[in-house]
Design a protein around this motif. Structure first.
Motif, PDB file in Angstrom:
ATOM      1  N   ASN A  94      12.703  35.018  23.983  1.00 10.86           N
ATOM      2  CA  ASN A  94      12.916  35.491  25.349  1.00 10.86           C
ATOM      3  C   ASN A  94      13.323  34.375  26.308  1.00 10.86           C
ATOM      4  O   ASN A  94      13.381  34.587  27.518  1.00 10.86           O
ATOM      5  N   GLY A  95      13.583  33.183  25.778  1.00  9.10           N
ATOM      6  CA  GLY A  95      14.009  32.065  26.601  1.00  9.10           C
ATOM      7  C   GLY A  95      12.919  31.057  26.897  1.00  9.10           C
ATOM      8  O   GLY A  95      13.205  29.988  27.446  1.00  9.10           O
ATOM      9  N   VAL A  96      11.677  31.364  26.524  1.00 11.33           N
ATOM     10  CA  VAL A  96      10.576  30.464  26.885  1.00 11.33           C
ATOM     11  C   VAL A  96      10.716  29.088  26.218  1.00 11.33           C
ATOM     12  O   VAL A  96      10.275  28.078  26.753  1.00 11.33           O
ATOM     13  N   ILE A  97      11.384  29.043  25.063  1.00  7.97           N
ATOM     14  CA  ILE A  97      11.614  27.769  24.375  1.00  7.97           C
ATOM     15  C   ILE A  97      12.828  27.050  24.965  1.00  7.97           C
ATOM     16  O   ILE A  97      13.061  25.870  24.707  1.00  7.97           O
ATOM     17  N   GLY A  98      13.616  27.770  25.784  1.00  9.80           N
ATOM     18  CA  GLY A  98      14.866  27.214  26.292  1.00  9.80           C
ATOM     19  C   GLY A  98      14.709  25.940  27.085  1.00  9.80           C
ATOM     20  O   GLY A  98      15.581  25.064  27.050  1.00  9.80           O
ATOM     21  N   LEU A  99      13.612  25.790  27.822  1.00 10.85           N
ATOM     22  CA  LEU A  99      13.400  24.570  28.604  1.00 10.85           C
ATOM     23  C   LEU A  99      13.212  23.367  27.690  1.00 10.85           C
ATOM     24  O   LEU A  99      13.660  22.265  27.997  1.00 10.85           O
ATOM     25  N   LEU A 100      12.569  23.572  26.543  1.00 12.75           N
ATOM     26  CA  LEU A 100      12.349  22.482  25.595  1.00 12.75           C
ATOM     27  C   LEU A 100      13.630  22.141  24.842  1.00 12.75           C
ATOM     28  O   LEU A 100      13.964  20.972  24.664  1.00 12.75           O
ATOM     29  N   THR A 101      14.361  23.176  24.416  1.00 14.13           N
ATOM     30  CA  THR A 101      15.575  22.935  23.633  1.00 14.13           C
ATOM     31  C   THR A 101      16.721  22.415  24.491  1.00 14.13           C
ATOM     32  O   THR A 101      17.721  21.930  23.956  1.00 14.13           O
ATOM     33  N   SER A 102      16.588  22.493  25.831  1.00 21.48           N
ATOM     34  CA  SER A 102      17.613  21.899  26.690  1.00 21.48           C
ATOM     35  C   SER A 102      17.544  20.377  26.647  1.00 21.48           C
ATOM     36  O   SER A 102      18.506  19.696  26.999  1.00 21.48           O
ATOM     37  N   GLU A 103      16.397  19.850  26.213  1.00 18.06           N
ATOM     38  CA  GLU A 103      16.210  18.404  26.134  1.00 18.06           C
ATOM     39  C   GLU A 103      16.118  17.891  24.696  1.00 18.06           C
ATOM     40  O   GLU A 103      16.501  16.767  24.407  1.00 18.06           O
ATOM     41  N   ILE A 104      15.597  18.725  23.786  1.00 14.63           N
ATOM     42  CA  ILE A 104      15.350  18.305  22.404  1.00 14.63           C
ATOM     43  C   ILE A 104      15.861  19.372  21.450  1.00 14.63           C
ATOM     44  O   ILE A 104      15.545  20.558  21.612  1.00 14.63           O
ATOM     45  N   ASN A 105      16.628  18.969  20.454  1.00 16.02           N
ATOM     46  CA  ASN A 105      17.111  19.918  19.459  1.00 16.02           C
ATOM     47  C   ASN A 105      15.983  20.294  18.498  1.00 16.02           C
ATOM     48  O   ASN A 105      15.267  19.413  18.006  1.00 16.02           O
TER      49      ASN A 105
END
Length: 276
Positions: A94-105
């Motif tokens: 639902n996008g909740v991981i999106g903040l983390l993956t914007s900085e770390i693959n």
């Protein structure tokens, strides 16, 4: 035994949190369970992402994070398990991981597909707990699902730059227990566009021309006490997560009010910065 954390919007009035913990202990009697928060505003993905970003790094590698916000599965909200920065995250897409993956693959992402899953109204218990216990026992993500490459981004989290780089338009992403208002403007982002210029931060009718590095920086100890700014005064600062935050120094949201109530700011309200 790996640590299992819980982050949900369930609150503490109902049975949900207790039932989750009981289910984990039933599977893993020696489990280590840590509550990050159960006070996420209902279905507030941005708030959940902010809290998760600022808490998971405090745990050791191998920690398993169960995220129970907007967890009912649909064709567009798949259940996923993610290995990222040495941590496991079990959540909905639902996008909740999106903040983390914007900085770390992420190292691995799978769409959860466990045998004979229950399809009830409590998927965090029916599915996420099973996956967490599997990982805690040393199991791999490949056993619980297939590779997945359609992670959703966290929409609306990034500020906007306009006026040929002379204005940043941000928004409120979180209001903490003190009524402090956290914006989505990071220090690094702010400094990249500031380029040493003066600025004016606008929050409704309030204008601020200085951003501090800690709360007590508002006090000029070279002045006599009666001439200093202090408790009850407004300030802006880069908080511990390096986001621009508005705060009332040493204020109580439940009595005199905090920055959110005194400035009339709420989630998603606009904050602008004009470079002069």
């Amino acid at each position: 035994m790996a640590i299992i954390t819980l982050t949900t919007d369930f609150g503490l009035k109902d049975h949900f949190v207790g039932a989750l913990k009981g289910s984990i202990y039933k599977e893993l009697p020696d489990a280590k369970i840590v509550d990050i928060s159960h006070g996420i505003s209902p279905f507030n993905i941005q708030e959940c992402a902010y809290i998760l970003e600022n808490s998971y790094k405090s745990f050791p590698d191998g920690t398993i994070h169960i995220i129970g916000v907007d967890s009912e599965p649909t064709q567009e909200n798949q259940h996923i398990a993610v290995l990222l920065d040495g941590h496991y995250f079990i959540t909905s897409n639902n996008g909740v991981i999106g903040l983390l993956t914007s900085e770390i693959n992420p190292e691995k992402v799978v769409e959860i597909n466990i045998p004979n899953p229950l399809h009830g109204s409590f998927p965090v218990m029916d599915v996420f707990i099973q996956v967490a216990c599997h990982i805690a026992r040393g199991g791999t993500l490949e056993v619980v699902g297939k590779a997945f490459d359609q992670l959703k981004d966290l929409t609306g989290f990034q500020p906007i730059v306009t006026d040929s780089g002379n204005k940043i338009i941000g928004s409120v992403i979180y209001i903490d227990n003190y009524g402090n208002v956290v914006t989505n403007i990071r220090k690094k982002f702010f400094e990249a566009y500031r380029k040493g210029r003066d600025f004016e931060l606008n929050a409704r009718t309030t204008k601020i021309k200085q951003i501090h590095n800690k709360y007590s920086d508002i006090i000029n100890f070279n002045l006599e006490k009666e001439k200093r700014k202090g408790a009850g005064d407004l300030l802006a600062l880069f908080n511990s997560s390096e986001y621009i935050e508005l705060a009332i120094y040493k204020s109580d949201l439940n009595t005199v009010g905090g920055a959110s109530s005194l400035l009339g700011l709420d989630y998603r309200d606009t904050i602008t910065i004009n470079f002069l």
